[in-house]
Design a protein around this motif. Structure first.
Motif, PDB file in Angstrom:
ATOM      1  N   ALA A  22       0.367 -12.942 -13.624  1.00 29.91           N
ATOM      2  CA  ALA A  22      -0.423 -13.825 -12.751  1.00 29.91           C
ATOM      3  C   ALA A  22      -0.291 -13.406 -11.294  1.00 29.91           C
ATOM      4  N   LYS A  23       0.906 -13.051 -10.886  1.00 29.22           N
ATOM      5  CA  LYS A  23       1.126 -12.605  -9.508  1.00 29.22           C
ATOM      6  C   LYS A  23       0.345 -11.321  -9.231  1.00 29.22           C
ATOM      7  N   ALA A  24       0.381 -10.389 -10.180  1.00 27.54           N
ATOM      8  CA  ALA A  24      -0.343  -9.124  -9.998  1.00 27.54           C
ATOM      9  C   ALA A  24      -1.844  -9.359  -9.915  1.00 27.54           C
ATOM     10  N   MET A  25      -2.336 -10.342 -10.644  1.00 24.40           N
ATOM     11  CA  MET A  25      -3.774 -10.610 -10.639  1.00 24.40           C
ATOM     12  C   MET A  25      -4.187 -11.542  -9.500  1.00 24.40           C
ATOM     13  N   GLY A  26      -3.227 -11.930  -8.661  1.00 25.54           N
ATOM     14  CA  GLY A  26      -3.493 -12.867  -7.584  1.00 25.54           C
ATOM     15  C   GLY A  26      -4.084 -12.250  -6.333  1.00 25.54           C
ATOM     16  N   HIS A  27      -4.592 -11.044  -6.418  1.00 29.59           N
ATOM     17  CA  HIS A  27      -5.191 -10.390  -5.253  1.00 29.59           C
ATOM     18  C   HIS A  27      -6.580  -9.881  -5.646  1.00 29.59           C
ATOM     19  N   PRO A  28      -7.599 -10.183  -4.852  1.00 30.23           N
ATOM     20  CA  PRO A  28      -8.966  -9.764  -5.222  1.00 30.23           C
ATOM     21  C   PRO A  28      -9.148  -8.254  -5.355  1.00 30.23           C
ATOM     22  N   ALA A  29      -8.383  -7.480  -4.587  1.00 31.41           N
ATOM     23  CA  ALA A  29      -8.490  -6.015  -4.710  1.00 31.41           C
ATOM     24  C   ALA A  29      -8.026  -5.570  -6.093  1.00 31.41           C
ATOM     25  N   ARG A  30      -7.000  -6.212  -6.605  1.00 31.02           N
ATOM     26  CA  ARG A  30      -6.496  -5.839  -7.934  1.00 31.02           C
ATOM     27  C   ARG A  30      -7.478  -6.235  -9.025  1.00 31.02           C
ATOM     28  N   ILE A  31      -8.147  -7.348  -8.829  1.00 33.03           N
ATOM     29  CA  ILE A  31      -9.191  -7.742  -9.784  1.00 33.03           C
ATOM     30  C   ILE A  31     -10.312  -6.705  -9.758  1.00 33.03           C
ATOM     31  N   THR A  66      -3.280   2.098   0.125  1.00 30.66           N
ATOM     32  CA  THR A  66      -3.410   0.690  -0.279  1.00 30.66           C
ATOM     33  C   THR A  66      -3.751   0.592  -1.759  1.00 30.66           C
ATOM     34  N   ILE A  67      -4.679   1.413  -2.201  1.00 23.62           N
ATOM     35  CA  ILE A  67      -5.052   1.412  -3.622  1.00 23.62           C
ATOM     36  C   ILE A  67      -3.871   1.859  -4.474  1.00 23.62           C
ATOM     37  N   SER A  68      -3.151   2.858  -4.029  1.00 24.44           N
ATOM     38  CA  SER A  68      -1.969   3.312  -4.770  1.00 24.44           C
ATOM     39  C   SER A  68      -0.951   2.190  -4.927  1.00 24.44           C
ATOM     40  N   GLN A  69      -0.765   1.395  -3.880  1.00 28.18           N
ATOM     41  CA  GLN A  69       0.177   0.269  -3.953  1.00 28.18           C
ATOM     42  C   GLN A  69      -0.315  -0.786  -4.945  1.00 28.18           C
ATOM     43  N   HIS A  70      -1.608  -1.064  -4.921  1.00 28.18           N
ATOM     44  CA  HIS A  70      -2.168  -2.027  -5.882  1.00 28.18           C
ATOM     45  C   HIS A  70      -2.041  -1.505  -7.313  1.00 28.18           C
ATOM     46  N   LEU A  71      -2.274  -0.233  -7.508  1.00 22.03           N
ATOM     47  CA  LEU A  71      -2.124   0.365  -8.843  1.00 22.03           C
ATOM     48  C   LEU A  71      -0.680   0.246  -9.322  1.00 22.03           C
ATOM     49  N   LYS A  72       0.253   0.448  -8.410  1.00 21.70           N
ATOM     50  CA  LYS A  72       1.671   0.327  -8.756  1.00 21.70           C
ATOM     51  C   LYS A  72       1.983  -1.090  -9.225  1.00 21.70           C
ATOM     52  N   GLU A  73       1.473  -2.095  -8.519  1.00 21.91           N
ATOM     53  CA  GLU A  73       1.706  -3.493  -8.899  1.00 21.91           C
ATOM     54  C   GLU A  73       1.092  -3.813 -10.258  1.00 21.91           C
ATOM     55  N   CYS A 133      -9.692   6.222 -15.068  1.00 25.55           N
ATOM     56  CA  CYS A 133     -10.068   6.858 -13.798  1.00 25.55           C
ATOM     57  C   CYS A 133      -8.813   7.292 -13.056  1.00 25.55           C
ATOM     58  N   ILE A 134      -9.012   8.026 -11.997  1.00 22.60           N
ATOM     59  CA  ILE A 134      -7.919   8.415 -11.122  1.00 22.60           C
ATOM     60  C   ILE A 134      -8.043   7.639  -9.814  1.00 22.60           C
ATOM     61  N   CYS A 135      -6.983   7.617  -9.048  1.00 24.72           N
ATOM     62  CA  CYS A 135      -6.947   6.862  -7.804  1.00 24.72           C
ATOM     63  C   CYS A 135      -8.130   7.219  -6.899  1.00 24.72           C
ATOM     64  N   GLY A 136      -8.469   8.499  -6.807  1.00 24.47           N
ATOM     65  CA  GLY A 136      -9.576   8.935  -5.956  1.00 24.47           C
ATOM     66  C   GLY A 136     -10.902   8.299  -6.337  1.00 24.47           C
ATOM     67  N   ASP A 137     -11.110   8.058  -7.632  1.00 22.04           N
ATOM     68  CA  ASP A 137     -12.328   7.381  -8.078  1.00 22.04           C
ATOM     69  C   ASP A 137     -12.393   5.974  -7.499  1.00 22.04           C
ATOM     70  N   ILE A 138     -11.261   5.301  -7.508  1.00 24.05           N
ATOM     71  CA  ILE A 138     -11.207   3.928  -6.997  1.00 24.05           C
ATOM     72  C   ILE A 138     -11.388   3.921  -5.482  1.00 24.05           C
ATOM     73  N   VAL A 139     -10.783   4.886  -4.805  1.00 23.55           N
ATOM     74  CA  VAL A 139     -10.924   4.999  -3.346  1.00 23.55           C
ATOM     75  C   VAL A 139     -12.400   5.163  -2.980  1.00 23.55           C
ATOM     76  N   ASN A 140     -13.134   5.934  -3.767  1.00 24.18           N
ATOM     77  CA  ASN A 140     -14.562   6.141  -3.502  1.00 24.18           C
ATOM     78  C   ASN A 140     -15.380   4.882  -3.763  1.00 24.18           C
ATOM     79  N   GLU A 141     -14.865   3.978  -4.586  1.00 20.62           N
ATOM     80  CA  GLU A 141     -15.602   2.786  -4.981  1.00 20.62           C
ATOM     81  C   GLU A 141     -15.294   1.564  -4.117  1.00 20.62           C
TER      82      GLU A 141
END
Length: 114
Positions: free
Chosen positions: A20-29, A56-63, A41-49
């Motif tokens: 629930a904590k991990a899903m509590g951020h709109p970027a993670r959703i 920041t995306i790498s930190q969200h992926l880690k969580e 996908c890879i991190c770069g795909d998400i960065v492009n999207e």
């Protein structure tokens, strides 16, 4: 703030709280939705999207990975992320339990509480 007392709760309760904590951020959703849409996908795909920097995306992926919602496999110099179905099974089981209890209570009687 007091010390965490997570050891006083069940593994299941701690797992759901972590998810629930991990899903509590709109970027993670948004990241979960993108991975779900892409299958992997890879991190770069998400960065492009998404309108977020790569660190920041790498930190969200880690969580998300720490919460058990995604998995990552090394492919060359990149990590390919995909949905971890077992993490979502925990969520499904939790909400199924809640809805089953609520339905049972509704079928039994209408209580005076709430």
């Amino acid at each position: 703030m007091g010390a965490s007392k997570s050891e006083q709760f069940s593994t299941s309760q701690n797992d759901i709280a972590r998810i629930a904590k991990a899903m509590g951020h709109p970027a993670r959703i948004a990241i979960l939705e993108f991975i779900l849409q892409s299958n992997s996908c890879i991190c770069g795909d998400i960065v492009n999207e998404l309108p977020l920097a790569q660190p920041t995306i790498s930190q969200h992926l880690k969580e998300l990975k720490n919460a058990g919602l995604i998995k990552g496999n090394i492919e060359g110099n990149a990590i390919c992320y995909c949905i971890n179905e077992s993490g979502f099974k925990k969520i499904e089981d939790f909400f199924t339990k809640i809805t089953t209890v609520l339905e049972d209570k509704q079928n039994e009687s209408h209580s005076s509480c709430c």
